[in-house]
Scaffold this active site. Sequence first.
Site, PDB file in Angstrom:
ATOM      1  N   LEU A 499     -59.414 -54.867  17.087  1.00 26.18           N
ATOM      2  CA  LEU A 499     -58.743 -53.612  17.444  1.00 26.18           C
ATOM      3  C   LEU A 499     -59.564 -52.394  17.062  1.00 26.18           C
ATOM      4  O   LEU A 499     -59.409 -51.331  17.645  1.00 26.18           O
ATOM      5  CB  LEU A 499     -57.370 -53.542  16.771  1.00 26.18           C
ATOM      6  N   GLY A 500     -60.387 -52.536  16.042  1.00 26.66           N
ATOM      7  CA  GLY A 500     -61.189 -51.414  15.585  1.00 26.66           C
ATOM      8  C   GLY A 500     -61.659 -51.638  14.165  1.00 26.66           C
ATOM      9  O   GLY A 500     -61.390 -52.681  13.563  1.00 26.66           O
ATOM     10  N   GLY A 502     -61.697 -50.104  10.292  1.00 23.70           N
ATOM     11  CA  GLY A 502     -61.095 -49.168   9.355  1.00 23.70           C
ATOM     12  C   GLY A 502     -62.089 -48.752   8.295  1.00 23.70           C
ATOM     13  O   GLY A 502     -63.289 -49.043   8.385  1.00 23.70           O
ATOM     14  N   GLY A 505     -63.074 -52.220   6.529  1.00 22.07           N
ATOM     15  CA  GLY A 505     -63.275 -53.465   7.239  1.00 22.07           C
ATOM     16  C   GLY A 505     -62.795 -53.392   8.668  1.00 22.07           C
ATOM     17  O   GLY A 505     -62.471 -52.332   9.191  1.00 22.07           O
ATOM     18  N   VAL A 507     -60.296 -54.514  11.901  1.00 20.55           N
ATOM     19  CA  VAL A 507     -58.889 -54.791  12.163  1.00 20.55           C
ATOM     20  C   VAL A 507     -58.779 -55.667  13.405  1.00 20.55           C
ATOM     21  O   VAL A 507     -59.411 -55.390  14.435  1.00 20.55           O
ATOM     22  CB  VAL A 507     -58.088 -53.485  12.369  1.00 20.55           C
ATOM     23  N   LYS A 522     -56.154 -56.517   8.804  1.00 17.61           N
ATOM     24  CA  LYS A 522     -57.391 -55.853   8.371  1.00 17.61           C
ATOM     25  C   LYS A 522     -58.129 -56.751   7.401  1.00 17.61           C
ATOM     26  O   LYS A 522     -57.591 -57.140   6.354  1.00 17.61           O
ATOM     27  CB  LYS A 522     -57.079 -54.504   7.719  1.00 17.61           C
ATOM     28  N   ASP A 617     -58.382 -39.282   3.027  1.00 13.04           N
ATOM     29  CA  ASP A 617     -59.105 -39.446   4.287  1.00 13.04           C
ATOM     30  C   ASP A 617     -58.171 -39.221   5.481  1.00 13.04           C
ATOM     31  O   ASP A 617     -58.077 -40.057   6.376  1.00 13.04           O
ATOM     32  CB  ASP A 617     -59.735 -40.836   4.367  1.00 13.04           C
TER      33      ASP A 617
END
Length: 778
Positions: A499-500, A502, A505, A507, A522, A617
């Site tokens: 999914l992407g 983070g 790490g 996901v 994740k 963040d």
Amino acid sequence: MMATILLFLLLSAIFTAEAQQGESIVSLGSSLTPTTRFSWLSRSGLYAFGFYQQSNGYAIGVFLVGIPEKTVIWTANRDNPPTLADVTLNFTGDGRLILQSAQGKESTIVNPPGRATSASMLNSGNFVLYNSNKDIIWQSFNYPTNTILQGQCLLAGVRLVSSVSESDQSTGIFQLSMQKDGNLVQYPYIPELKVEHAYWASGTDGQGNNVSLCLDDDGHLYLLNSTGKYLSNLTQGGYPTNDIVRLMRIDADGIFRLYSHNLEKNGNWLVNWSSSDDKCNPKGLCGLNGFCTTVDREAECKCLPGFVRVHQDNWSSGCERSFTAESCQIKNGNMKYIMLEESNTVWEDSAFSIMQQILTKEDCEAACLEDCNCEAALYKDGGECRKQRLPLRFGRRVLTDSSVALIKVGKSTPIINNIVPMVRERKPQKGILIISISLAAFGLIMLVISGIAIYRNRVWNYKRLSNNSGNVGLSMDVSPRSFTYSDLEKMTDGFKEELGKGSFGTVYKGIISNAQQIVAVKRLEKPLTEGEREFQTEIKVIGRTHHKNLVRLLGCCHDGENRLLVYEYMSNGSLADILFKPEKQLCWNERIEIARNIAKGILYLHEECESQIIHCDIKPQNILMDEYRCPKISDFGLAKLLKPDQTNTKTAIRGTKGYFAPEWLRNQRVTTKADVYSFGIVLLELVCHRKSVDWDLPEEEAILEEWAYCCFEAHELSKLVTGEEVDQRQLDRMVMVGLWCILDEPSLRPSMKKVLLMLEGTVDIPIPPSPTSFLSTI
């Protein structure tokens, strides 16, 4: 009369023409049940007529299929109690729709004026009955409940009545009436209406007796007379029509709104227009003896002094006395009542006596106390005292109005010279003592029994959870659960779909097979020494953190060197995916609402959760969007719990370039104001619909915070939203909040609580200085 007939024939012709285009025919003898075949669909599959769930049973009506919220369009016999699951809806041989129970009891759903031979759920959302000539003899569009759809008109003499709530479609307490004098008016839903009861009107009275309220496919909501003349445009229209569903509804809160829903994006319902932005405008919202006040733009109901709510979960039921009314006569020099006041409130005036010569509020109080018929009085500066009988209604707080409501309430009367012989006094005391000891002993026994029962129940639950440890389903009612690494491998199909990435790490998408629940997994990829600390932080912090604007941690894996976290899945990706891509445009109102929700999430982290958390963040990539485009803050791996003796952070720089606060670079103490800075940048990005740094733009516009302040200083904020129509006052407020948030000096930045108040418009915002004007003093 002729004009009415022509208008009716015109509308019928439109509906008939549509019915002939790809309709789904229901023949005589067809039937529906709540548990098997429960509806007749339109050919498009968007609308259905049949059973839908309400409360602990079922109701019958027209509803949207596969769209969350606001799905019920029309309800038959809306005030009948929900039916049980053993009923059948029959389209009888004589052309009626009959609801029949298992015991044979019948009730009529539709009884058309002629004999129906077929029926159809049209693509327009109109359910119709035909005769043998294919003429429409009955249609749901002629009997609306609380909603009209695109292509539908609210005819003269017809009204919409709100529902009790989103989940209860029975008759509510507000109405929208298309009056025969041409005026469209909102009233409370009460038996005896007067002109002064209206709380919104179109101002088109006197325009004839054949005016209709119509909604077009492009969002054009307007009043039309029988000659085709537009009398009033509530909205201008011109909005996209492809894959858009629109409806106008008088909501349970008494405001009627125009909604739109994009079928392709599968997003949430958007409000395109509303009759009022003040949620306290609808009269009667808080019931009898209750009044409405606005808190953070939301309506809040309160009771008069000396009154309590009739039903805790239903404000429309109003308030009742919290004391027993007695004779108001003065006995032995003792007054039975006192007067309590509620200032800055206005009410319906039903005075039985008006006193013009009263000089002070105290004089008005005394006049009411001396009058047994007076139960309340409305006092205005200038000496007017209006005596009232209870109940009072249509109350609301208006801070600019100096009126005071004076309420007569009971007081305890002191007992004077009441001498009782000692012998007679001891007997009741002894009896009371015996009863008290008995009750205490009984209570102790019940406490012991309850403790044993709770203990056994917890032990049983623990054993049950232990025995089911192989089951990888998630329970939303318990704290984050532990998974094995092999569990997560199966859930993600070997970590197949990424999914992407983070902060710590990658996901992956996963599915809980037995629960059919999609999750985000994740996988932490930092070195073990650092990853262990981050992993423990996430588990401890997120596991105790629950808020609608925070991504929820569902589970974790601590299996050898493997560190993984299981989160709820956000179907719309991140805010960055939507905000910075031209094909996924967010309108102005959506962006402002997203900003407020992000602020609420950060405020919860800073002030409302168990331990104060600095996120460190905040950025669009760490703000995820659920299926309704509601933002949720993610990635607490960087979050740091503040202990009582720890108010600063002096580790390596945390955050993302462009979003982290200047104090990170100066090795200064880092507080919650670091998140305020990051939020300020995100807010400006939301307002301006662009990234904070974009070198494809002209040099003076490339850095958003500098460009925003230049435009603010030059009174040219419209340059920040070129080509978009926005509320100018709202734009001013949002930019000013953003500029206060990004000041270099942390102490000058507002707290997130103050930020939210400024965003909501409940506090004044002073002129912000230049974001870097204090840099030289640091």
